[in-house]
Design a protein around this motif. Structure first.
Motif, PDB file in Angstrom:
ATOM      1  N   MET A 179      13.455  42.838  12.704  1.00 39.44           N
ATOM      2  CA  MET A 179      13.616  41.381  12.594  1.00 39.44           C
ATOM      3  C   MET A 179      13.096  40.898  11.244  1.00 39.44           C
ATOM      4  SD  MET A 179      14.985  40.385  15.484  1.00 39.44           S
ATOM      5  CE  MET A 179      14.599  38.672  15.777  1.00 39.44           C
ATOM      6  N   GLN A 180      13.805  39.941  10.679  1.00 39.83           N
ATOM      7  CA  GLN A 180      13.400  39.349   9.421  1.00 39.83           C
ATOM      8  C   GLN A 180      12.773  37.981   9.704  1.00 39.83           C
ATOM      9  OE1 GLN A 180      16.425  39.974   6.126  1.00 39.83           O
ATOM     10  NE2 GLN A 180      17.697  40.411   7.908  1.00 39.83           N
ATOM     11  N   ARG A 181      11.621  37.715   9.098  1.00 40.12           N
ATOM     12  CA  ARG A 181      10.904  36.456   9.287  1.00 40.12           C
ATOM     13  C   ARG A 181      11.111  35.583   8.056  1.00 40.12           C
ATOM     14  NH1 ARG A 181       4.403  35.763  10.079  1.00 40.12           N
ATOM     15  NH2 ARG A 181       4.441  36.089   7.833  1.00 40.12           N
ATOM     16  N   ILE A 182      11.690  34.391   8.262  1.00 39.60           N
ATOM     17  CA  ILE A 182      12.026  33.517   7.139  1.00 39.60           C
ATOM     18  C   ILE A 182      11.320  32.179   7.317  1.00 39.60           C
ATOM     19  CG2 ILE A 182      13.900  32.470   5.827  1.00 39.60           C
ATOM     20  CD1 ILE A 182      15.074  34.901   8.276  1.00 39.60           C
ATOM     21  N   PRO A 183      10.548  31.713   6.319  1.00 40.00           N
ATOM     22  CA  PRO A 183       9.927  30.391   6.414  1.00 40.00           C
ATOM     23  C   PRO A 183      10.995  29.300   6.457  1.00 40.00           C
ATOM     24  CG  PRO A 183       8.969  31.693   4.632  1.00 40.00           C
ATOM     25  CD  PRO A 183      10.197  32.412   5.063  1.00 40.00           C
ATOM     26  N   CYS A 184      10.793  28.301   7.292  1.00 39.39           N
ATOM     27  CA  CYS A 184      11.741  27.190   7.331  1.00 39.39           C
ATOM     28  C   CYS A 184      11.050  25.945   7.859  1.00 39.39           C
ATOM     29  CB  CYS A 184      12.971  27.539   8.175  1.00 39.39           C
ATOM     30  SG  CYS A 184      12.783  27.322   9.945  1.00 39.39           S
ATOM     31  N   VAL A 185      11.675  24.813   7.610  1.00 39.71           N
ATOM     32  CA  VAL A 185      11.239  23.526   8.155  1.00 39.71           C
ATOM     33  C   VAL A 185      12.440  22.919   8.860  1.00 39.71           C
ATOM     34  CG1 VAL A 185      10.357  21.224   7.641  1.00 39.71           C
ATOM     35  CG2 VAL A 185       9.558  23.184   6.292  1.00 39.71           C
ATOM     36  N   LEU A 186      12.305  22.599  10.121  1.00 40.75           N
ATOM     37  CA  LEU A 186      13.377  21.923  10.843  1.00 40.75           C
ATOM     38  C   LEU A 186      13.224  20.427  10.633  1.00 40.75           C
ATOM     39  CD1 LEU A 186      15.778  22.368  12.838  1.00 40.75           C
ATOM     40  CD2 LEU A 186      14.174  21.776  14.656  1.00 40.75           C
ATOM     41  N   MET A 187      14.291  19.787  10.171  1.00 41.45           N
ATOM     42  CA  MET A 187      14.228  18.366   9.873  1.00 41.45           C
ATOM     43  C   MET A 187      15.436  17.646  10.454  1.00 41.45           C
ATOM     44  SD  MET A 187      12.636  18.126   6.024  1.00 41.45           S
ATOM     45  CE  MET A 187      11.983  16.493   6.397  1.00 41.45           C
ATOM     46  N   ARG A 188      15.184  16.399  10.849  1.00 43.07           N
ATOM     47  CA  ARG A 188      16.295  15.495  11.136  1.00 43.07           C
ATOM     48  C   ARG A 188      16.596  14.711   9.882  1.00 43.07           C
ATOM     49  NH1 ARG A 188      16.841  10.310  11.599  1.00 43.07           N
ATOM     50  NH2 ARG A 188      14.638   9.839  11.959  1.00 43.07           N
ATOM     51  N   GLY A 189      17.842  14.683   9.503  1.00 46.36           N
ATOM     52  CA  GLY A 189      18.289  13.847   8.404  1.00 46.36           C
ATOM     53  C   GLY A 189      19.377  12.925   8.910  1.00 46.36           C
ATOM     54  N   GLY A 190      19.100  11.623   8.992  1.00 48.06           N
ATOM     55  CA  GLY A 190      20.088  10.702   9.541  1.00 48.06           C
ATOM     56  C   GLY A 190      20.430  11.079  10.963  1.00 48.06           C
ATOM     57  N   THR A 191      21.734  11.278  11.234  1.00 56.07           N
ATOM     58  CA  THR A 191      22.178  11.645  12.582  1.00 56.07           C
ATOM     59  C   THR A 191      22.468  13.140  12.687  1.00 56.07           C
ATOM     60  OG1 THR A 191      24.443  11.022  11.960  1.00 56.07           O
ATOM     61  CG2 THR A 191      23.115   9.360  13.089  1.00 56.07           C
ATOM     62  N   SER A 192      21.935  13.924  11.755  1.00 57.33           N
ATOM     63  CA  SER A 192      22.102  15.378  11.791  1.00 57.33           C
ATOM     64  C   SER A 192      20.737  16.054  11.867  1.00 57.33           C
ATOM     65  CB  SER A 192      22.859  15.868  10.551  1.00 57.33           C
ATOM     66  OG  SER A 192      24.180  15.372  10.536  1.00 57.33           O
ATOM     67  N   LYS A 193      20.753  17.356  12.136  1.00 58.48           N
ATOM     68  CA  LYS A 193      19.501  18.100  12.265  1.00 58.48           C
ATOM     69  C   LYS A 193      19.753  19.556  11.908  1.00 58.48           C
ATOM     70  CE  LYS A 193      18.098  18.887  16.458  1.00 58.48           C
ATOM     71  NZ  LYS A 193      17.525  18.673  17.816  1.00 58.48           N
ATOM     72  N   GLY A 194      18.766  20.181  11.232  1.00 57.02           N
ATOM     73  CA  GLY A 194      18.924  21.588  10.914  1.00 57.02           C
ATOM     74  C   GLY A 194      17.752  22.124  10.121  1.00 57.02           C
ATOM     75  N   PRO A 195      17.703  23.439   9.920  1.00 61.30           N
ATOM     76  CA  PRO A 195      16.612  24.058   9.163  1.00 61.30           C
ATOM     77  C   PRO A 195      16.790  23.877   7.660  1.00 61.30           C
ATOM     78  CG  PRO A 195      18.147  25.736   9.896  1.00 61.30           C
ATOM     79  CD  PRO A 195      18.609  24.449  10.500  1.00 61.30           C
ATOM     80  N   PHE A 196      15.665  23.686   6.966  1.00 59.24           N
ATOM     81  CA  PHE A 196      15.630  23.607   5.510  1.00 59.24           C
ATOM     82  C   PHE A 196      14.933  24.863   4.995  1.00 59.24           C
ATOM     83  CE2 PHE A 196      17.007  19.484   6.282  1.00 59.24           C
ATOM     84  CZ  PHE A 196      17.223  18.772   5.108  1.00 59.24           C
ATOM     85  N   PHE A 197      15.535  25.479   3.978  1.00 55.89           N
ATOM     86  CA  PHE A 197      14.999  26.710   3.415  1.00 55.89           C
ATOM     87  C   PHE A 197      14.827  26.568   1.906  1.00 55.89           C
ATOM     88  CE2 PHE A 197      17.536  28.108   7.080  1.00 55.89           C
ATOM     89  CZ  PHE A 197      16.616  28.886   7.769  1.00 55.89           C
ATOM     90  N   HIS A 198      13.835  27.272   1.359  1.00 57.48           N
ATOM     91  CA  HIS A 198      13.799  27.510  -0.075  1.00 57.48           C
ATOM     92  C   HIS A 198      14.828  28.588  -0.394  1.00 57.48           C
ATOM     93  CE1 HIS A 198      10.302  25.140  -1.258  1.00 57.48           C
ATOM     94  NE2 HIS A 198       9.686  25.569  -0.168  1.00 57.48           N
ATOM     95  N   ALA A 199      15.561  28.410  -1.476  1.00 65.36           N
ATOM     96  CA  ALA A 199      16.578  29.391  -1.842  1.00 65.36           C
ATOM     97  C   ALA A 199      15.970  30.774  -2.040  1.00 65.36           C
ATOM     98  CB  ALA A 199      17.312  28.938  -3.117  1.00 65.36           C
ATOM     99  N   TRP A 200      14.728  30.819  -2.550  1.00 66.98           N
ATOM    100  CA  TRP A 200      14.112  32.126  -2.835  1.00 66.98           C
ATOM    101  C   TRP A 200      13.728  32.897  -1.567  1.00 66.98           C
ATOM    102  CZ3 TRP A 200      11.105  27.896  -5.169  1.00 66.98           C
ATOM    103  CH2 TRP A 200      10.066  27.436  -4.344  1.00 66.98           C
ATOM    104  N   ASP A 201      13.771  32.220  -0.406  1.00 60.34           N
ATOM    105  CA  ASP A 201      13.459  32.912   0.847  1.00 60.34           C
ATOM    106  C   ASP A 201      14.694  33.517   1.506  1.00 60.34           C
ATOM    107  OD1 ASP A 201      10.679  32.501   0.876  1.00 60.34           O
ATOM    108  OD2 ASP A 201      10.946  30.447   1.620  1.00 60.34           O
ATOM    109  N   LEU A 202      15.856  33.287   0.938  1.00 62.48           N
ATOM    110  CA  LEU A 202      17.105  33.795   1.491  1.00 62.48           C
ATOM    111  C   LEU A 202      17.708  34.828   0.556  1.00 62.48           C
ATOM    112  CD1 LEU A 202      18.693  30.440   2.727  1.00 62.48           C
ATOM    113  CD2 LEU A 202      17.506  32.150   4.115  1.00 62.48           C
TER     114      LEU A 202
END
Length: 359
Positions: free
Chosen positions: A1-24
């Motif tokens: 398994m790969q462990r990736i730092p992320c922040v889950l955020m709501r933006g407006g009426t959408s929602k999803g994970p935010f990543f630093h490009a260097w972590d992908l």
């Protein structure tokens, strides 16, 4: 398994994970496969991932410091399909965009000022620039506030977004077909590219009232088939080629307002109806309101051409767009909108290095 730092955020009426490009992964194919795996794409509930089983909650934002002199951060939006194991990076997402500023400040990519902080964002999907004004008392992002947006319960601090150069985001032209209106398969349409390539159709030409619920529209297989046939031809006419595997152009059905708005809209993504309205779509629709010769112009009349504010009614309420002119000739159109965002959690998401979906 790969462990990736992320922040889950709501933006407006959408929602999803935010990543630093260097972590992908830097390799695009590997990156996309990882996103498909961690979101659970390929299953209608995305049960084996963190996706929400809806296009509005199966979105990813990838953020990096910008090398462009006019931007602080770069933002790549990834639409991860729900039932299909595939992603699309062609469009921008204005709802997720409103969480980019708070994320950039909290991650130390932009220094917070006391009061408000301006975050200059370059969207890599379209090459456009957006200014995001975030509330930062004491240099710290504030999420609590009194601003309400339809489609999201409660209130929060406002995030002001100004789209600086959204004309021709993917095609290089406001009206990529060379006309503000044309007929496709006997149906008058407007093909416009302002923040988001769209195909706009008057509801009456589809036998609709325009006030149908998203559930009603999604259940109308005949309508969806007709919209897709029109969309495919509009995509070719706009110079986008075969758009069968793309989410642009977006089909939008418009009608006269039911309440105190300028226009009533039903926005498709592109094969299901949005429960509210995409911000990028709202920017393009507001522009079409003040552009002569469009399908919307025919619907609203010439008085719409002088509007400075446009209120767009959608299934969950309404969105207000402020329009202004800039540039030496005063002809450069800019659009601004107020949204809200919230940080939901931060930590790690786990994805297998290889993926085999069954059933």
């Amino acid at each position: 398994m790969q462990r990736i730092p992320c922040v889950l955020m709501r933006g407006g009426t959408s929602k999803g994970p935010f990543f630093h490009a260097w972590d992908l992964p830097s390799n695009i194919v590997e990156r996309d496969e990882m996103l498909i795996a961690l979101m659970g794409s390929g299953h209608e509930l995305e049960i084996d991932g963190i996706g929400g089983g809806s296009p509005q909650t199966s979105k990813v934002a990838i953020i990096s410091p910008s090398l462009h002199p006019d931007a602080d951060v770069d933002y790549l939006f990834v639409q991860v399909m729900v039932a299909e194991r595939r992603v699309d990076t062609a469009p921008n997402c204005g709802n997720m965009l409103c969480a980019v500023g708070p994320f950039a400040i909290e991650q130390g990519l932009v220094k917070g000022n006391d009061g408000q902080t301006l975050v200059r964002i370059r969207n890599l999907n379209t090459g456009t620039f957006v200014n995001s004004l975030v509330q930062t008392p004491g240099g710290i992002v504030r999420y609590e506030g009194r601003t309400a947006i339809d489609g999201v319960p409660g209130t929060a601090a406002p995030v002001h977004l100004t789209f600086l150069d959204a004309v021709g985001s993917k095609t290089g032209s406001l009206f990529p077909t060379g006309q503000s209106q044309q007929v496709i398969d006997g149906v008058p349409v407007t093909c416009i590219d302002m923040a988001m390539p769209m195909m706009i159709v008057d509801a009456r030409h589809l036998g609709l009232e325009g006030s149908e619920s998203p559930a009603q529209l999604d259940a109308d297989a005949k309508l969806l088939k007709r919209l897709e046939a029109l969309r495919l031809k509009a995509g070719r006419a706009m110079g986008l080629g075969d758009v069968s595997d793309m989410v642009i152009p977006k089909p939008v059905v418009v009608s006269a307002p039911r309440f105190d708005g300028t226009l009533q809209v039903r926005y498709f993504m592109p094969h299901s109806c949005h429960r509210a309205l995409a911000i990028t779509g709202a920017i393009g629709l507001a522009t079409a309101c003040v552009s002569p010769g469009t399908v919307i112009g025919d619907l609203l009349g010439e008085q719409a051409l002088t509007l400075r504010e446009v209120r767009l009614e959608h299934p969950s309420g309404a969105i207000d767009i402020a329009l202004s002119r800039s540039g030496a000739d005063g002809q450069t159109l800019q659009a601004s909108v107020v949204r809200t965002a919230r940080r939901l959690f931060s930590g790690f998401v786990y994805a297998p290095s290889t993926r085999r979906l069954a059933g």
